[in-house]
Design an enzyme around this catalytic site. Structure first.
Site, PDB file in Angstrom:
ATOM      1  N   GLN A  70      -2.467 -15.431  17.158  1.00  0.00           N
ATOM      2  CA  GLN A  70      -2.289 -14.911  18.634  1.00  0.00           C
ATOM      3  C   GLN A  70      -3.030 -14.937  19.467  1.00  0.00           C
ATOM      4  O   GLN A  70      -3.839 -14.285  19.429  1.00  0.00           O
ATOM      5  CB  GLN A  70      -1.632 -13.783  17.899  1.00  0.00           C
ATOM      6  CG  GLN A  70      -0.374 -12.946  18.733  1.00  0.00           C
ATOM      7  CD  GLN A  70      -0.222 -11.121  18.712  1.00  0.00           C
ATOM      8  OE1 GLN A  70      -1.115 -10.125  19.030  1.00  0.00           O
ATOM      9  NE2 GLN A  70       0.826 -11.177  17.982  1.00  0.00           N
ATOM     10  N   CYS A 100       3.388  -6.673  22.499  1.00  0.00           N
ATOM     11  CA  CYS A 100       2.464  -5.269  22.728  1.00  0.00           C
ATOM     12  C   CYS A 100       2.705  -4.639  23.549  1.00  0.00           C
ATOM     13  O   CYS A 100       2.878  -5.237  24.905  1.00  0.00           O
ATOM     14  CB  CYS A 100       1.220  -6.045  22.709  1.00  0.00           C
ATOM     15  SG  CYS A 100      -0.361  -4.430  22.982  1.00  0.00           S
ATOM     16  N   GLY A 212       8.818  -4.261  11.712  1.00  0.00           N
ATOM     17  CA  GLY A 212       9.044  -2.883  11.802  1.00  0.00           C
ATOM     18  C   GLY A 212       9.904  -2.399  10.805  1.00  0.00           C
ATOM     19  O   GLY A 212      10.793  -2.154  10.573  1.00  0.00           O
ATOM     20  N   GLY A 213       9.207  -1.132  10.602  1.00  0.00           N
ATOM     21  CA  GLY A 213       9.766  -0.311   9.836  1.00  0.00           C
ATOM     22  C   GLY A 213       9.523  -0.411   8.484  1.00  0.00           C
ATOM     23  O   GLY A 213      10.101   0.584   7.586  1.00  0.00           O
ATOM     24  N   ARG A 234       1.342  -1.644   9.429  1.00  0.00           N
ATOM     25  CA  ARG A 234       0.429  -0.503   8.786  1.00  0.00           C
ATOM     26  C   ARG A 234       1.403  -0.800   7.423  1.00  0.00           C
ATOM     27  O   ARG A 234      -0.460   0.315   6.914  1.00  0.00           O
ATOM     28  CB  ARG A 234       0.600   0.840   9.476  1.00  0.00           C
ATOM     29  CG  ARG A 234       0.262   0.979  10.733  1.00  0.00           C
ATOM     30  CD  ARG A 234      -0.006  -0.003  12.116  1.00  0.00           C
ATOM     31  NE  ARG A 234      -1.503   0.029  12.936  1.00  0.00           N
ATOM     32  CZ  ARG A 234      -0.815  -0.814  13.845  1.00  0.00           C
ATOM     33  NH1 ARG A 234      -0.359  -1.408  13.989  1.00  0.00           N
ATOM     34  NH2 ARG A 234      -2.167   0.013  15.205  1.00  0.00           N
TER      35      ARG A 234
END
Length: 345
Positions: A70, A100, A212-213, A234
């Protein structure tokens, strides 16, 4: 529906690029859990590559593949030059960071702030595509600040696609450039996965990956029906045993057969190799595997031993033994030196 591309197959389930987390040691650990999932480097800025230590930023082991680089930047020529370096160093894909929201990244005029200039992103993508033969992809948000319009992200994807990008990794939240820190940007703006589903319906020829999520493999299965792939960040880092199911569950291949004990032993062998070849202290590696025993009895004690800075001069195999029995010998020794009355406090 068109036949999925090779890039789409790699992206069925993948681990997100995470600053200060997904370094080469983290990727080695994740490869012990899954052979097929696409892994990402931390974001590397064009300045770091053009004016810094290229081997330090791009060195990786062959067994990390498939692995994507990246990049963070906004100058087409510089990004093209860095993309060439990434291809030369054997990366499977070059990804442009347009998601970001940190202030440091904003000061460099890249990351999520680039979504305000889709034609600039298109110029960057076109330059990178001209420079390399590996896929060039974009990771982005669904919007900026309080612009809550599906049309915004649809037009962004359409513009960048025309420049040659065929894979979009979409974090299904807005990025607030003012008022929220990066951690808050991962939780406060509402998730809108339905917008990512709609992108796939409107651009069926593209590889659309949702980010996401997502915290469980059950959620991965749910999202894989309307989109091509799912990226975990995460959750993959904190609960790495999730990755152990991926090869069999999502790629239809032989699942990894190493149990937690075997993975821990292999990580100790890797720690010795890195210390011998690069002088890397083992705590720099061990920090990435602290979630390995999450949910198991005595996992907290195991994590405490491996994370104890006072043991950094000990051999990692000894630390492994102490961690498995939940003992902190250094503290026990210190306790033994105390007066008897103090030991009873």
């Amino acid at each position: 529906m068109p036949t999925p591309s090779v890039c789409a197959t790699h992206h069925t389930v993948c681990v997100a690029p995470m600053l200060d987390l997904t370094d080469r040691h983290c990727r080695h650990f994740h490869r012990l859990l899954t052979k097929r999932a696409l892994l990402y480097t931390e974001m590397v800025t064009t300045g770091a590559l053009l004016h810094g230590d290229v081997p330090r930023h791009l060195r990786h082991d062959e067994d990390e593949a498939p692995v994507a680089l990246q990049l963070g930047g906004s100058d087409p020529a510089e990004l093209a030059q860095c993309a060439r370096l990434g291809e030369q160093w054997g990366y499977t894909e070059i990804n442009l960071n347009c998601g970001c929201p940190s202030e440091r990244v904003q000061r460099g005029a890249f990351g999520a702030s680039l979504m305000q200039a889709p034609h600039r992103v298109a110029e960057c993508v076109a330059a990178m595509c001209d420079a390399v033969s590996v896929p060039v992809t974009v990771k982005h948000r669904i919007g900026i600040d309080k612009i809550e319009s599906y049309d915004f992200v649809r037009d962004f994807v359409g513009t960048v696609h025309e420049a040659g990008c065929h894979t979009f990794i979409v974090h299904a939240r807005n990025a607030w450039l003012q008022g929220l820190c990066p951690a808050q940007n991962r939780s406060i703006p509402p998730l809108r996965p339905q917008w990512v589903y709609q992108l796939k319906r409107e651009f069926p020829q593209l590889c659309i990956v949702l980010n996401g999520g997502v915290t469980t493999n059950e959620e991965v299965r749910m999202h894989l029906d309307p989109v091509d792939g799912v990226m975990l960040g995460r959750a993959a880092y904190r609960y790495p045993w999730l990755l152990h199911e991926w090869d069999g569950a999502f790629f239809g291949t032989q699942p990894r057969t190493l149990d937690r004990d075997a993975i821990e032993r292999q990580m100790v062998e890797y720690m010795h190799r890195q210390a011998r070849e690069n002088g890397t202290p083992w705590p720099s590696i061990a920090r990435h595997m602290l979630g390995l025993r999450h949910g198991l009895p005595a996992a907290r004690r195991w994590r405490q031993v491996w994370g104890d800075a006072s043991l950094r001069q000990e051999a990692p195999e000894r630390v492994m033994e102490w961690a498995r029995i939940g003992v902190l010998p250094v503290r026990q020794t210190a306790l033994a030196k105390m007066p008897p009355a103090a030991q009873q406090l």
